[in-house]
Scaffold this motif. Structure first.
Motif, short mmCIF file in Angstrom:
data_model
loop_
_atom_site.label_atom_id
_atom_site.label_comp_id
_atom_site.label_asym_id
_atom_site.label_seq_id
_atom_site.Cartn_x
_atom_site.Cartn_y
_atom_site.Cartn_z
N ALA A 72 -31.49 -37.90 56.72
CA ALA A 72 -32.94 -37.73 56.83
C ALA A 72 -33.67 -38.78 55.98
N GLU A 73 -33.14 -39.06 54.78
CA GLU A 73 -33.76 -40.08 53.93
C GLU A 73 -33.68 -41.46 54.57
N GLU A 74 -32.52 -41.78 55.19
CA GLU A 74 -32.37 -43.06 55.87
C GLU A 74 -33.35 -43.18 57.02
N GLN A 75 -33.48 -42.11 57.79
CA GLN A 75 -34.41 -42.12 58.92
C GLN A 75 -35.85 -42.27 58.43
N THR A 76 -36.18 -41.60 57.35
CA THR A 76 -37.53 -41.71 56.78
C THR A 76 -37.79 -43.13 56.30
N ALA A 77 -36.80 -43.74 55.64
CA ALA A 77 -36.96 -45.11 55.16
C ALA A 77 -37.14 -46.08 56.33
N LYS A 78 -36.38 -45.85 57.38
CA LYS A 78 -36.48 -46.71 58.57
C LYS A 78 -37.88 -46.59 59.18
N ARG A 79 -38.37 -45.39 59.30
CA ARG A 79 -39.71 -45.19 59.88
C ARG A 79 -40.79 -45.75 58.95
#
Length: 188
Positions: free
Chosen positions: A120-127
């Motif tokens: 979830a943190e990786e996805q948030t950083a990507k977005r």
């Protein structure tokens, strides 16, 4: 003696109002009655039951004085003692197996939870990075439009001089010379 008898006389209790007997027909009515009874006297403390402790077997004795088995030479009463000891030991072993299984499942759950959190943190950083790029692109387009407008009016000061300070505040990793090179490549 008469004085002690007079002092031990209690004052009469106030009579309670007779209440109609209500038999709850379902769980909702039963809960309603309980809530009404609790709300009659809001100053009274509400008993909240504590969580029951999980059952655990007695620990095995540190020193066993009567070592015995179910052999033929034992007396008739000894077999029952042996049987109870055996049952207790099997129960203790089952408990230890169940606790080990529970700990294993808890550890797996914690690993899965950590893995999901990282994803979830990786996805948030990507977005977040994508939003930042769009923001920079919009800002750059706005500045370029302003620059073109100024050039038409004859006030122009150069693309890099306007856009670079704003871009550096948004993304400090951009160096001025690399930005100027890119600007020259795009707009001769």
């Amino acid at each position: 003696m008469a004085s002690s008898a007079a002092s031990s006389v209690r004052p009469p209790r106030p009579k309670k109002e007779p209440q109609a007997l209500v038999i709850p027909k379902n769980a909702a009515e039963e809960q309603k009655l309980k809530l009404e009874r609790l709300m009659k006297n809001p100053d009274k403390a509400v008993p909240i039951p504590e969580k029951m402790n999980e059952w655990a077997p007695r620990p095995p004795p540190e020193f066993v004085r009567d070592v015995m088995g179910s052999s033929a030479g034992a007396g008739s009463g000894e077999f029952h003692v042996y049987r109870h000891l055996r049952r207790r030991e099997y129960q203790r072993q089952d408990y230890m197996d169940a606790m080990a299984e529970k700990q294993k499942l808890d550890a797996e759950f914690q690993k899965r939870l950590e893995k999901n959190k990282i994803a979830a943190e990786e996805q948030t950083a990507k977005r977040r990075k994508k939003r930042q790029k769009l923001k920079e692109k919009k800002l750059l387009a706005k500045k370029m439009k302003l620059e073109q407008k100024n050039q038409k009016e004859g006030v122009g000061t150069g693309t890099a001089s306007i856009v670079l300070p704003v871009l550096l505040t948004l993304n400090p990793s951009v160096s001025s010379w690399s930005y100027r090179l890119r600007v020259k490549e795009r707009w001769p």
